[in-house]
Design a protein around this motif. Structure first.
Motif, PDB file in Angstrom:
ATOM      1  N   ARG A 127      -7.424  15.210  -4.576  1.00  0.00           N
ATOM      2  CA  ARG A 127      -6.268  15.729  -5.310  1.00  0.00           C
ATOM      3  C   ARG A 127      -5.727  16.914  -4.527  1.00  0.00           C
ATOM      4  O   ARG A 127      -6.463  17.845  -4.229  1.00  0.00           O
ATOM      5  N   TYR A 137       4.920   2.102 -10.621  1.00  0.00           N
ATOM      6  CA  TYR A 137       4.872   1.990  -9.163  1.00  0.00           C
ATOM      7  C   TYR A 137       5.085   0.552  -8.699  1.00  0.00           C
ATOM      8  O   TYR A 137       5.591   0.333  -7.602  1.00  0.00           O
ATOM      9  N   ARG A 160     -11.241   9.611  -3.211  1.00  0.00           N
ATOM     10  CA  ARG A 160      -9.992  10.212  -3.684  1.00  0.00           C
ATOM     11  C   ARG A 160      -9.941  11.678  -3.322  1.00  0.00           C
ATOM     12  O   ARG A 160     -10.969  12.328  -3.121  1.00  0.00           O
ATOM     13  N   VAL A 162       0.836  -1.200   0.000  1.00  0.00           N
ATOM     14  CA  VAL A 162       0.000   0.000   0.000  1.00  0.00           C
ATOM     15  C   VAL A 162       0.871   1.250   0.000  1.00  0.00           C
ATOM     16  O   VAL A 162       0.620   2.210  -0.731  1.00  0.00           O
ATOM     17  N   TYR A 178      -9.206  13.298 -12.971  1.00  0.00           N
ATOM     18  CA  TYR A 178      -8.398  12.082 -12.836  1.00  0.00           C
ATOM     19  C   TYR A 178      -9.346  10.912 -12.950  1.00  0.00           C
ATOM     20  O   TYR A 178     -10.325  10.832 -12.216  1.00  0.00           O
ATOM     21  N   ARG A 193      -0.877   7.532 -15.503  1.00  0.00           N
ATOM     22  CA  ARG A 193      -0.404   6.926 -14.260  1.00  0.00           C
ATOM     23  C   ARG A 193      -0.192   5.450 -14.553  1.00  0.00           C
ATOM     24  O   ARG A 193      -1.147   4.671 -14.591  1.00  0.00           O
ATOM     25  N   ARG A 241      -1.391  13.221 -18.139  1.00  0.00           N
ATOM     26  CA  ARG A 241      -0.505  12.395 -17.339  1.00  0.00           C
ATOM     27  C   ARG A 241      -1.044  10.967 -17.383  1.00  0.00           C
ATOM     28  O   ARG A 241      -2.224  10.753 -17.130  1.00  0.00           O
ATOM     29  N   LYS A 296      -3.029  19.954  -4.567  1.00  0.00           N
ATOM     30  CA  LYS A 296      -2.138  20.691  -5.462  1.00  0.00           C
ATOM     31  C   LYS A 296      -1.331  21.669  -4.628  1.00  0.00           C
ATOM     32  O   LYS A 296      -1.895  22.484  -3.911  1.00  0.00           O
ATOM     33  N   VAL A 312       1.140  17.887  -8.054  1.00  0.00           N
ATOM     34  CA  VAL A 312      -0.196  17.309  -7.857  1.00  0.00           C
ATOM     35  C   VAL A 312      -0.059  15.937  -7.216  1.00  0.00           C
ATOM     36  O   VAL A 312       0.642  15.071  -7.733  1.00  0.00           O
ATOM     37  N   HIS A 345      -2.224  12.676  -6.001  1.00  0.00           N
ATOM     38  CA  HIS A 345      -3.529  12.003  -6.011  1.00  0.00           C
ATOM     39  C   HIS A 345      -3.547  10.997  -4.870  1.00  0.00           C
ATOM     40  O   HIS A 345      -2.778  10.040  -4.880  1.00  0.00           O
ATOM     41  N   GLY A 372       2.192   2.152  -3.320  1.00  0.00           N
ATOM     42  CA  GLY A 372       1.219   2.431  -4.366  1.00  0.00           C
ATOM     43  C   GLY A 372       1.084   1.311  -5.376  1.00  0.00           C
ATOM     44  O   GLY A 372       0.712   1.543  -6.515  1.00  0.00           O
ATOM     45  N   GLU A 418      -3.909  -0.282 -11.538  1.00  0.00           N
ATOM     46  CA  GLU A 418      -4.697   0.921 -11.785  1.00  0.00           C
ATOM     47  C   GLU A 418      -4.026   1.778 -12.859  1.00  0.00           C
ATOM     48  O   GLU A 418      -2.936   2.291 -12.666  1.00  0.00           O
ATOM     49  N   ARG A 432      -2.422  19.260 -20.465  1.00  0.00           N
ATOM     50  CA  ARG A 432      -1.467  18.328 -19.875  1.00  0.00           C
ATOM     51  C   ARG A 432      -2.150  16.980 -19.765  1.00  0.00           C
ATOM     52  O   ARG A 432      -3.296  16.894 -19.336  1.00  0.00           O
ATOM     53  N   MET A 448      -2.922   5.642   0.631  1.00  0.00           N
ATOM     54  CA  MET A 448      -2.288   5.294  -0.637  1.00  0.00           C
ATOM     55  C   MET A 448      -2.032   6.566  -1.438  1.00  0.00           C
ATOM     56  O   MET A 448      -2.948   7.360  -1.635  1.00  0.00           O
ATOM     57  N   LEU A 449      -0.788   6.726  -1.849  1.00  0.00           N
ATOM     58  CA  LEU A 449      -0.461   7.814  -2.766  1.00  0.00           C
ATOM     59  C   LEU A 449      -0.504   7.219  -4.169  1.00  0.00           C
ATOM     60  O   LEU A 449       0.393   6.499  -4.577  1.00  0.00           O
ATOM     61  N   THR A 450      -1.600   7.505  -4.888  1.00  0.00           N
ATOM     62  CA  THR A 450      -1.748   6.878  -6.203  1.00  0.00           C
ATOM     63  C   THR A 450      -0.724   7.420  -7.184  1.00  0.00           C
ATOM     64  O   THR A 450      -0.151   6.675  -7.958  1.00  0.00           O
ATOM     65  N   ASP A 451      -0.499   8.736  -7.132  1.00  0.00           N
ATOM     66  CA  ASP A 451       0.358   9.307  -8.155  1.00  0.00           C
ATOM     67  C   ASP A 451       0.877  10.667  -7.694  1.00  0.00           C
ATOM     68  O   ASP A 451       0.192  11.383  -6.982  1.00  0.00           O
ATOM     69  N   VAL A 452       2.090  10.985  -8.104  1.00  0.00           N
ATOM     70  CA  VAL A 452       2.631  12.333  -7.960  1.00  0.00           C
ATOM     71  C   VAL A 452       2.947  12.838  -9.342  1.00  0.00           C
ATOM     72  O   VAL A 452       3.595  12.138 -10.118  1.00  0.00           O
ATOM     73  N   THR A 453       2.493  14.024  -9.673  1.00  0.00           N
ATOM     74  CA  THR A 453       2.859  14.582 -10.962  1.00  0.00           C
ATOM     75  C   THR A 453       2.899  16.087 -10.836  1.00  0.00           C
ATOM     76  O   THR A 453       2.862  16.624  -9.726  1.00  0.00           O
ATOM     77  N   TYR A 470      -5.574   8.285  -2.291  1.00  0.00           N
ATOM     78  CA  TYR A 470      -6.711   7.366  -2.276  1.00  0.00           C
ATOM     79  C   TYR A 470      -6.843   6.755  -0.889  1.00  0.00           C
ATOM     80  O   TYR A 470      -5.845   6.394  -0.265  1.00  0.00           O
TER      81      TYR A 470
END
Lengths: 409, 177
Positions: free
Chosen positions: B96, A376, B94, A228, A343, A371, A369, B98, B83, B85, A231, A352, A367, B56-61, B87
């Motif tokens: 977000r 991950y 979720r 977890v 998102y 994922r 992105r 920023k 950013v 995201h 990620g 995911e 932009r 949970m850190l789904t994503d960093v961007t 979870y």
């Protein structure tokens, strides 16, 4: 009578004696069949034990995200094919859903069911090859050949539906580019009738195979907390006992109408990942069968012709349709989303798959992105292989099913 | 199930007051816009608070706001937005976050101490956008070569590059073995 006597290693092999207690550097990749694409691991090994692992990625970096800022929403579908080239349909569908969330449009039921069927068939193609390659990396060559035969059959279906075997580019914002051929249901049902027999055969060959189990049980185990925190998603996460599946957590398309289980295991090791993938394939077969039974008639594309192309016959005799067609295809016009950001994620075979889109209200995204699940998932690789054997690293890597295309984008 | 975002807005406002710039809501997705100064505290609170539990850190961007149209500039006080995201497995929701980062100094505190996922995610943002993460354990380029100059996903970086392809080092004669 055999006797053993102690050998002074300093006399027999002076160079080896120097290496005792010290470590050596070695490379795994970038050109090695077991790395599944171009990626490199800088390993520090002491004997056969890995002391330190440093993954070096980026060999396949193609700048998808930069390119996305110069392509309109429908053109980017082509780029998503190349991200995960073992399951391009899942990428197409995930991106189309993200766009539709941004535009605020819904796809008619037939379009949704067709997308679910194709997404699950694509998941079968990805998982079955993943299991086959996992077996091959551990020395079981026949399983790989069997699974590639099945994937060929699936690719024949994809070719009939999308016109391509790999670069499918099947979806458009608001739908798909055309309805499926008339014999689609026969093709899919014909495949589904024979496919579970192969799964039984693979299970018979691998699941209780002593060599396979010795190489996988207890190898590279991740705990729930580690997975977890890193990620991790997809089968690798579910093998640690976390029942997180985007299809169940945030149902998209028509997944809420279909019955399926989310298989989990608690061990978190390579063997558990294999078992989760096998069970997921059975669930995918179940989903496709239900979706075929329920497949409704009707249009496949959204009727909002500001976003989807009107039918070609309409363009010939209807003024308004001609204008819509012109506005969608001409550069500088295009389909205009609201000025906002979204998102949206779907469950791809590896985990995911998310798309984060920022729109400035023009026809081109500001932009995009992606994922990627592989990125991950691979980040846990140094942790998994720490203090493990070198041969276990190969088993661990194939169980992660890393796809360099989406890893490096 | 689900997080009460109205109540969360109040709690965050009380705890972090002047750090909060705005909240956004679009198609059921919530966004929290903050200054970058106390970002790790904000993220730690969101991760540990029982009402949110974003484990949970789904994503960093990152988003480069250099070429945003005027109508969107008010919501973008600095050049970059990092950013996150998040979870929550427990609440199945979720968020977000920023955090706005100026062009100079282009720095923000690293979240790698909170989630292991931030390690590679922040390396990628550093690589492609050139944002320095203070306190990151291993801040190296990840996708581009180590000797590469520039940050390709910045909006002032041209699509076709800066002539790297034309000036690629090559041998003009066969080198001695």
């Amino acid at each position: 009578m055999a006797t053993t006597e102690s050998v002074d290693i300093r006399k027999v092999a002076p160079n080896a004696a120097k290496a005792v207690g010290s470590t050596i550097q070695m490379n795994l990749g970038p050109q090695h069949p077991a790395t599944h694409g171009t990626l490199r691991f800088k390993l520090e090994v002491s004997g056969e034990t890995i002391v330190k692992c440093d993954p070096e990625i980026g060999f396949l970096h193609t700048g998808f995200e930069k390119l996305g800022e110069y392509r309109n929403y429908n053109q980017f579908v082509v780029i998503t094919d190349r991200a995960n080239y073992l399951s391009p349909l899942n990428n197409n569908i995930g991106f189309a859903i993200a766009c539709e969330d941004l535009f605020g449009i819904t796809v008619p039921p037939r379009g949704q069911y067709l997308r679910v069927i194709m997404a699950e068939l694509s998941r079968l193609a990805d998982h079955v090859v993943s299991v086959g390659l996992q077996a091959m990396d551990l020395g079981a060559f026949s399983a790989m050949l069997w699974t590639f035969i099945e994937r060929e059959k699936l690719y024949d279906i994809f070719e009939a539906v999308t016109g391509a075997r790999l670069t499918t580019s099947w979806t458009r914002v608001g739908g798909i580019f055309r309805d499926v051929p008339a014999d689609f249901e026969t093709l899919v049902r014909g495949f589904l009738a024979k496919f579970p027999a192969l799964l039984d055969e693979i299970e018979l060959m691998l699941s209780r195979n002593k060599i396979f189990m010795d190489r996988t049980v207890g190898v590279s185990a991740l705990t729930k907390e580690q997975a977890v925190s890193y990620g991790v998603t997809g089968p690798v996460l579910r093998a640690t006992g976390v029942p997180y599946d985007v299809r169940r957590a945030k149902p998209y398309l028509c997944y809420s109408d279909l019955k399926f289980d989310v298989p989990i295991r608690n061990e978190g090791d390579v063997y558990a990942r294999y078992l989760v993938r096998m069970e997921e394939m059975r669930q995918s077969v179940r989903i496709v069968e239900q979706a075929l039974d329920k497949l409704p008639d009707g249009p496949v594309n959204s009727v909002d012709h500001k976003v989807t192309l009107p039918p070609k016959e309409m363009v010939y005799w209807d003024m308004e349709s001609l204008i819509h067609h012109f506005k969608i295809v001409m550069p500088g016009h295009g389909i205009k989303p609201p000025q906002n950001e979204i998102y949206s994620s779907t469950e791809a075979p590896n985990g995911e798959l998310g798309f984060y889109i920022v729109s400035d209200g023009t026809g081109l995204p500001y932009r995009i992105r992606i994922r990627p699940p592989s990125f991950y998932n691979l980040a846990t690789f140094p942790l998994q292989t720490q203090n493990g054997l070198l041969s276990d690293a190969v088993a661990s890597l194939s169980s992660l099913n890393i796809i360099a295309g989406e890893l490096d984008r | 199930m689900g997080i009460d975002f109205k109540a969360l807005q109040e709690t965050v406002k009380q705890r972090f007051g002047e750090q909060v710039l705005a909240w956004s809501e679009f198609r059921g997705q919530y966004g929290l816009h903050v200054k970058s100064g106390r970002i790790v505290e904000v993220l730690r609170f969101l991760r540990d608070d029982p009402a949110t539990k974003f484990v949970m850190l789904t994503d960093v961007t990152c988003v480069d706001g250099l070429k945003l149209p005027e109508t969107m500039e008010q919501g973008f006080p600095e050049r970059f937005a990092v950013v996150y995201h998040l979870y929550s497995l427990e609440h199945n929701d979720r968020l977000r976050v920023k955090a706005f980062v100026p062009e100079d100094p282009c720095e923000i505190d690293s979240a790698a101490g909170l989630w292991a996922a931030a390690n590679w995610g922040e390396r990628e943002v550093f690589d492609l956008f050139g944002i320095n993460f203070r306190g990151h354990p291993d801040l190296r380029r990840i996708l581009m070569p180590a000797n590469y100059e520039g940050h390709p996903l910045r909006k002032d970086y041209p699509l076709k590059g800066r002539g790297e392809r034309d000036n690629f080092p090559k041998y003009t004669e066969i080198p001695e073995a």
